[in-house]
Design a protein around this motif. Sequence first.
Motif, PDB file in Angstrom:
ATOM      1  N   ASN A 191     -19.239  -8.024  94.085  1.00 21.81           N
ATOM      2  CA  ASN A 191     -20.454  -8.674  94.589  1.00 21.81           C
ATOM      3  C   ASN A 191     -20.398  -8.928  96.092  1.00 21.81           C
ATOM      4  OD1 ASN A 191     -21.403  -8.810  91.921  1.00 21.81           O
ATOM      5  ND2 ASN A 191     -20.412 -10.803  91.604  1.00 21.81           N
ATOM      6  N   ASP A 192     -20.033  -7.895  96.863  1.00 25.08           N
ATOM      7  CA  ASP A 192     -19.950  -7.987  98.318  1.00 25.08           C
ATOM      8  C   ASP A 192     -18.986  -9.077  98.780  1.00 25.08           C
ATOM      9  OD1 ASP A 192     -21.754  -5.929  98.797  1.00 25.08           O
ATOM     10  OD2 ASP A 192     -23.476  -7.274  98.643  1.00 25.08           O
ATOM     11  N   SER A 193     -17.924  -9.294  98.007  1.00 18.52           N
ATOM     12  CA  SER A 193     -16.932 -10.314  98.355  1.00 18.52           C
ATOM     13  C   SER A 193     -15.529  -9.792  98.099  1.00 18.52           C
ATOM     14  CB  SER A 193     -17.152 -11.591  97.533  1.00 18.52           C
ATOM     15  OG  SER A 193     -18.392 -12.182  97.818  1.00 18.52           O
ATOM     16  N   TYR A 194     -14.587 -10.262  98.921  1.00 13.25           N
ATOM     17  CA  TYR A 194     -13.174 -10.047  98.670  1.00 13.25           C
ATOM     18  C   TYR A 194     -12.618 -11.334  98.074  1.00 13.25           C
ATOM     19  CZ  TYR A 194     -13.458  -5.958 101.755  1.00 13.25           C
ATOM     20  OH  TYR A 194     -13.788  -4.755 102.325  1.00 13.25           O
ATOM     21  N   VAL A 195     -12.060 -11.240  96.883  1.00 16.01           N
ATOM     22  CA  VAL A 195     -11.472 -12.401  96.215  1.00 16.01           C
ATOM     23  C   VAL A 195      -9.957 -12.250  96.253  1.00 16.01           C
ATOM     24  CG1 VAL A 195     -11.328 -13.750  94.100  1.00 16.01           C
ATOM     25  CG2 VAL A 195     -13.484 -12.636  94.719  1.00 16.01           C
ATOM     26  N   ILE A 196      -9.307 -13.231  96.858  1.00 15.32           N
ATOM     27  CA  ILE A 196      -7.850 -13.218  97.012  1.00 15.32           C
ATOM     28  C   ILE A 196      -7.300 -14.403  96.242  1.00 15.32           C
ATOM     29  CG2 ILE A 196      -5.962 -13.294  98.673  1.00 15.32           C
ATOM     30  CD1 ILE A 196      -8.066 -12.342 100.777  1.00 15.32           C
ATOM     31  N   SER A 197      -6.434 -14.150  95.288  1.00 15.22           N
ATOM     32  CA  SER A 197      -5.985 -15.228  94.410  1.00 15.22           C
ATOM     33  C   SER A 197      -4.491 -15.171  94.174  1.00 15.22           C
ATOM     34  CB  SER A 197      -6.723 -15.166  93.067  1.00 15.22           C
ATOM     35  OG  SER A 197      -6.543 -13.889  92.459  1.00 15.22           O
ATOM     36  N   SER A 246      -7.577 -19.650  94.949  1.00 15.53           N
ATOM     37  CA  SER A 246      -8.430 -18.485  95.031  1.00 15.53           C
ATOM     38  C   SER A 246      -9.315 -18.620  96.264  1.00 15.53           C
ATOM     39  CB  SER A 246      -9.307 -18.353  93.773  1.00 15.53           C
ATOM     40  OG  SER A 246     -10.196 -17.256  93.892  1.00 15.53           O
ATOM     41  N   TYR A 247      -9.275 -17.620  97.146  1.00 18.51           N
ATOM     42  CA  TYR A 247     -10.065 -17.631  98.373  1.00 18.51           C
ATOM     43  C   TYR A 247     -11.049 -16.464  98.334  1.00 18.51           C
ATOM     44  CZ  TYR A 247      -6.056 -20.438  99.879  1.00 18.51           C
ATOM     45  OH  TYR A 247      -5.062 -21.379  99.961  1.00 18.51           O
ATOM     46  N   THR A 248     -12.257 -16.707  98.811  1.00 16.93           N
ATOM     47  CA  THR A 248     -13.287 -15.686  98.824  1.00 16.93           C
ATOM     48  C   THR A 248     -13.784 -15.460 100.245  1.00 16.93           C
ATOM     49  OG1 THR A 248     -14.003 -16.285  96.585  1.00 16.93           O
ATOM     50  CG2 THR A 248     -15.525 -14.974  97.916  1.00 16.93           C
ATOM     51  N   PHE A 249     -13.754 -14.200 100.671  1.00 19.10           N
ATOM     52  CA  PHE A 249     -14.305 -13.794 101.960  1.00 19.10           C
ATOM     53  C   PHE A 249     -15.526 -12.923 101.715  1.00 19.10           C
ATOM     54  CE2 PHE A 249      -9.938 -14.757 102.908  1.00 19.10           C
ATOM     55  CZ  PHE A 249      -9.925 -15.223 104.220  1.00 19.10           C
ATOM     56  N   SER A 250     -16.550 -13.110 102.517  1.00 20.09           N
ATOM     57  CA  SER A 250     -17.708 -12.229 102.437  1.00 20.09           C
ATOM     58  C   SER A 250     -17.322 -10.856 102.973  1.00 20.09           C
ATOM     59  CB  SER A 250     -18.870 -12.799 103.247  1.00 20.09           C
ATOM     60  OG  SER A 250     -19.900 -11.833 103.385  1.00 20.09           O
ATOM     61  N   ALA A 251     -17.565  -9.812 102.182  1.00 19.09           N
ATOM     62  CA  ALA A 251     -17.276  -8.448 102.636  1.00 19.09           C
ATOM     63  C   ALA A 251     -18.317  -7.971 103.644  1.00 19.09           C
ATOM     64  CB  ALA A 251     -17.233  -7.499 101.439  1.00 19.09           C
ATOM     65  N   VAL A 252     -19.403  -8.734 103.789  1.00 15.93           N
ATOM     66  CA  VAL A 252     -20.462  -8.371 104.728  1.00 15.93           C
ATOM     67  C   VAL A 252     -20.244  -9.040 106.081  1.00 15.93           C
ATOM     68  CG1 VAL A 252     -22.937  -8.456 105.176  1.00 15.93           C
ATOM     69  CG2 VAL A 252     -22.099  -8.035 102.851  1.00 15.93           C
ATOM     70  N   THR A 253     -20.019 -10.359 106.078  1.00 14.94           N
ATOM     71  CA  THR A 253     -19.871 -11.110 107.336  1.00 14.94           C
ATOM     72  C   THR A 253     -18.420 -11.356 107.716  1.00 14.94           C
ATOM     73  OG1 THR A 253     -19.897 -13.291 106.247  1.00 14.94           O
ATOM     74  CG2 THR A 253     -22.035 -12.297 106.837  1.00 14.94           C
ATOM     75  N   GLY A 254     -17.507 -11.261 106.745  1.00 16.27           N
ATOM     76  CA  GLY A 254     -16.103 -11.556 107.003  1.00 16.27           C
ATOM     77  C   GLY A 254     -15.764 -13.026 106.969  1.00 16.27           C
TER      78      GLY A 254
END
Length: 376
Positions: A120-126, A131-139
């Motif tokens: 969903n246009d996000s990078y999920v790092i866990s 768990s951290y979520t970065f927007s893959a669109v805005t960073g």
Amino acid sequence: CRLLDADQGTVEVWNRSRFLNASHYVTTWTLTADADVVAFGELPLDVAPMGRKIVRIRLPHPQAVPGKEYRLTVSSVLAEDEMWAPKGYEVSWDQFELKAWNIPGVHQAVSGKVGLSEKNDSYVISGEGFSYTFSAVTGELVSAVVRGKEMMARPLKLNVWRAPIANEVDGWGGSSAGRVNAPGYSAVGHTSQILAAHYYAAGLDRMASHPIQVTAREAGDGVVVEVRTLALLGSEEKQLDAYISGRSYSGFEEAYRWTVAGDGTLTLHHKVNPQGTMPAWLPRLGLTLMLDKSLKQVEWHGRGPQASYPDRKSGYRLGIWHTDVASMYEPYLMPQDYGLRTDTRWVRMTDAFGCGLEFSMDQPFAFNAYDCTTDN
């Protein structure tokens, strides 16, 4: 006071009183490691009014603890009740950093594996417990969940803006910045020399971020997220295309490099490169984010307990302090920025149960914590 030799414990004492000998007060010394008291004692003084004398404090030399900062504090209090203050009231103090005694902290090995997924246009790092979520669109870092609790309410962003302080809206010092040459801010006379007018004219309060590149990859047991953005002042979307094609605009080129370790530590390397025309001063340069409203408890290692600013910070002790966000409010007659804490080593924002986030840097920094937005 002036510390002459920490190893010998020699201090030059200056009695600034015009009529009373320094013996009129009870003077003590305290040796601390961060907030831990290592040793203390009384320091009998016999210094004439407006006089100076070199005295010796018999300081112990403890085995230094890695990561601790050692300081010597000298304090003088009233020996008896006075008409204007009770016995024990502090009339003077000074503090010395014993930097030669400090030993760098030992880097602890990090264990644990970090996972990376994209959806969903996000990078999920866990990893374990986070768990951290970065927007893959805005960073942008848009979510930080720790032990099942969301810590963030709004993303972390570049910040060059704060509410103007009194000196910036009354013309104090504004003449050195020149007149504002911008529509709506170049009125003839005093108004155009107000520093806040320069800030508003430059669009510091209307900065918009435009992503250029966002990538995420696994690196060993961790994850690295790299982001390049362009933050344009008072910008509109159409300006980005013009900038890429070679037209110059005012703003900041940013490079973020996030590293997520197995224990949940987020390490950020952030580079900011100004572009185009800037005002004579930036009211602030740093990062801002909005935390969950339950993170009201504040603990920090730096100057305190009151607010301090770079031009008058030496009047506040270095130590470890505790308060809450509401207590950091300063009721100035004119609403303005408030509550800065300087020379901070780390700051912890936690809820009533001690769950929260810790922020630290590789050099002392300043921070504010508000229960409202800058606009409010």
